[in-house]
Design a protein around this motif. Structure first.
Motif, PDB file in Angstrom:
ATOM      1  N   ASN A  91      48.397  41.137  47.036  1.00 40.47           N
ATOM      2  CA  ASN A  91      47.068  41.600  47.252  1.00 40.47           C
ATOM      3  C   ASN A  91      46.851  43.106  47.941  1.00 40.47           C
ATOM      4  OD1 ASN A  91      45.384  39.345  46.385  1.00 40.47           O
ATOM      5  ND2 ASN A  91      46.571  38.133  48.000  1.00 40.47           N
TER       6      ASN A  91
ATOM      7  N   GLN B  69      34.020  36.294  36.915  1.00 37.23           N
ATOM      8  CA  GLN B  69      33.991  37.215  37.607  1.00 37.23           C
ATOM      9  C   GLN B  69      32.743  37.604  38.374  1.00 37.23           C
ATOM     10  OE1 GLN B  69      35.266  40.820  35.434  1.00 37.23           O
ATOM     11  NE2 GLN B  69      37.288  40.026  35.273  1.00 37.23           N
TER      12      GLN B  69
ATOM     13  N   ARG C  18      44.231  47.039  38.704  1.00 38.15           N
ATOM     14  CA  ARG C  18      43.199  45.827  38.654  1.00 38.15           C
ATOM     15  C   ARG C  18      44.024  44.828  38.140  1.00 38.15           C
ATOM     16  NH1 ARG C  18      38.808  46.162  36.269  1.00 38.15           N
ATOM     17  NH2 ARG C  18      39.468  48.020  34.909  1.00 38.15           N
TER      18      ARG C  18
ATOM     19  N   ARG D 293      47.595  47.765  45.477  1.00 35.58           N
ATOM     20  CA  ARG D 293      46.206  48.033  44.924  1.00 35.58           C
ATOM     21  C   ARG D 293      46.226  49.494  44.330  1.00 35.58           C
ATOM     22  NH1 ARG D 293      42.269  44.712  46.930  1.00 35.58           N
ATOM     23  NH2 ARG D 293      40.996  45.488  45.325  1.00 35.58           N
TER      24      ARG D 293
ATOM     25  N   THR E 262      41.366  38.397  43.296  1.00 36.22           N
ATOM     26  CA  THR E 262      40.563  38.805  41.993  1.00 36.22           C
ATOM     27  C   THR E 262      39.979  37.492  41.368  1.00 36.22           C
ATOM     28  OG1 THR E 262      41.922  40.842  41.918  1.00 36.22           O
ATOM     29  CG2 THR E 262      40.420  40.155  39.957  1.00 36.22           C
TER      30      THR E 262
END
Length: 502
Positions: free
Chosen positions: A173, A213, A198, A176, A256
């Motif tokens: 996490n 999402q 992503r 990025r 995500t």
């Protein structure tokens, strides 16, 4: 003694004076600019600071008068390990990356660059997430494994600019962003790119992906909700299924939406900028100075290198010698200063002792003198008493006190009045005799001045009494009485008229 009590605020305070080891060991950096001013170099410096976040001084305020020594002096307490300097000259723009505090230093020439705002504005789908800048980027090097010392030094410098990661304990996490550096061995150019990472789920349709999402679907072109999920023609070419080589199995649970643990997902990169095209010019052994280990444009023979090294060693020895002489001179000055201080203190001490001794001697001499005078007076008085009376006087008859010394003089309480000496008294007596012989006494200054003025007026024709000299009517040299003073009684008021003469 009991333990001091701590207040409520001290107990609830979570701040600690010590920093965590992860933060201390992470490489920190300064990004500054030098040389000719320009808007592009300022914006490029700010964009490069964004790349180096969060272990960099984002709001660093630099001035023209700041030198490298200023940044070097504060680098230690702030755990700064690298400094990046953008410079601009009449020939072009350069980037210097140096390891603090003793080097080495790599100098790159910037052939082309694009600012972050230009890169983001050129994308169809712009994705800039502020959360991504809270963690350091992942460094990716390509084609830096060739032969040559300069390639190894470049790879080592770029890797040490960013914190290392442990593949077994890393939290996905926090990954990025990534920085990509690609080296072209043919052109000797380095391409610098900055991307955001992503992770998106694969194996599902576009409609399902949007619903998963949390996006609001557009059902205006569908007759039924089932058509939105099953219709594959609504996908664009850019959103088609990725190549299986680009798919990975996520070993951890990510934040995500739509990505599941131990399920395949696709990696998507979105460029953040800036873009840089660099070429290595030279590598120096020290911090912005020192022996040149590699130079792309200038090649020297072994003899020239030895001569340069010899001159550098001579310069270093001369510097050490001057420093040693300076330290010796400083030490001599301090010793001389200490000796002078000790001598001064000794002189002051002797002077104070001498002053005390002199004052004591004066007091003793004064007392002895007074005693001698008293003894002489007492001896004279005793002798006179023996001659007149014919017997010895008592012991304390001619002494004011039993001690036998004279009483000190005390001035009168009404103030000191200057006494006239005998010469002054004789001078006053002689003056009085002269005044008596001449027939008048000396008057005070005011009366004398008034009489003198009156005499001058009388001799000069009575100008102050109202008389006027000359004129056609009265004749030349005659007085004209305009006050009619001839008919006035000039006898003094309250005086004796018998003593007045007309």
């Amino acid at each position: 003694m009991g333990k001091p009590k701590r207040g409520r605020c001290a107990k609830r305070n979570k701040n600690k004076a010590t920093e965590p080891d992860e933060l201390v060991q992470a490489p920190h950096s300064f990004v500054i600019h030098r040389g000719l001013p320009g808007a592009h170099i300022l914006e490029l410096t700010k964009d490069f600071r964004r790349v180096m976040e969060p272990y960099t001084a984002t709001s660093l305020k630099e001035r023209k008068k700041n030198t490298i020594k200023d940044f070097l002096s504060v680098a230690g307490p702030l755990h700064v390990s690298h400094i990046c300097i953008f410079s601009k000259t009449s020939l072009g723009m350069y980037l210097k990356i140096a390891r603090l505090p003793r080097g080495p230093t790599l100098t790159f020439k910037i052939h082309n660059f694009s600012l972050a705002r230009d890169v983001v504005s050129s994308l169809k789908k712009q994705s800039v997430v502020e959360e991504a800048f809270k963690h350091a980027p992942l460094i990716v090097l390509n084609s830096f494994s060739g032969e040559g010392l300069h390639l190894k030094m470049m790879a080592s410098m770029f890797q040490n600019m960013f914190p290392t990661i442990n593949l077994l304990t890393v939290d996905l996490n926090t990954v990025r962003r990534c920085v990509l550096l690609n080296y072209n061995s043919t052109t000797k150019m380095i391409d610098f790119r900055h991307y955001s990472i992503r992770v998106v789920p694969v194996g599902i349709s576009k409609g399902v992906k949007k619903v998963v999402q949390g996006k609001v679907p557009d059902l205006s072109r569908c007759n039924d909700i089932a058509e939105f999920f099953t219709k594959a023609g609504m996908l664009s070419e850019s959103e088609a299924e990725d190549d299986p080589q680009h798919q990975v199995t996520v070993p951890q649970k990510l934040k995500t939406r739509g990505t599941l643990e131990q399920e395949k997902s696709a990696i998507r990169l979105s460029e953040l900028g800036p873009r840089l095209t660099l070429s290595l010019i030279k590598i120096e052994d020290g911090l912005l100075d020192g022996e040149v280990l590699y130079h792309d444009l200038i090649h020297k023979s072994e003899e020239e290198r030895e001569e340069i090294q010899r001159k550098r060693e001579m310069k270093k020895k001369l510097k050490e010698k001057r420093k040693r002489i300076q330290e010796e001179n400083k030490k001599k000055k301090e010793e001389l200063k200490a000796q002078l201080k000790e001598k001064s203190m000794k002189g002051q001490k002797e002077k104070s002792e001498l002053r005390v001794d002199t004052s004591e001697q004066k007091e003793e001499m004064k007392i002895d003198k007074n005693q001698e005078e008293n003894a002489e007076v007492e001896d004279d008085d005793r002798e006179y008493y023996r001659e007149e009376v014919g017997e010895e006087p008592d012991k304390d008859l001619f002494s004011s006190r039993p001690g036998g010394y004279k009483r000190k003089f005390r001035p009168p309480p009404y103030g000191n009045k200057k006494r006239k000496t005998e010469d002054g008294q004789q001078r006053d007596r002689n003056q009085n005799q002269r005044d008596t012989r001449d027939g008048h006494k000396k008057s005070d200054g005011f009366k004398s001045k008034k009489r003198e003025t009156f005499r001058k007026g009388a001799k000069g024709g009575g100008g102050e009494r109202g008389f006027k000299r000359g004129g056609k009517q009265s004749g030349k040299g005659k007085r004209v009485d305009k006050t009619n003073s001839a008919n006035r009684d000039n006898r003094p008021v309250g005086g004796n008229a018998r003593n007045y003469r007309r």
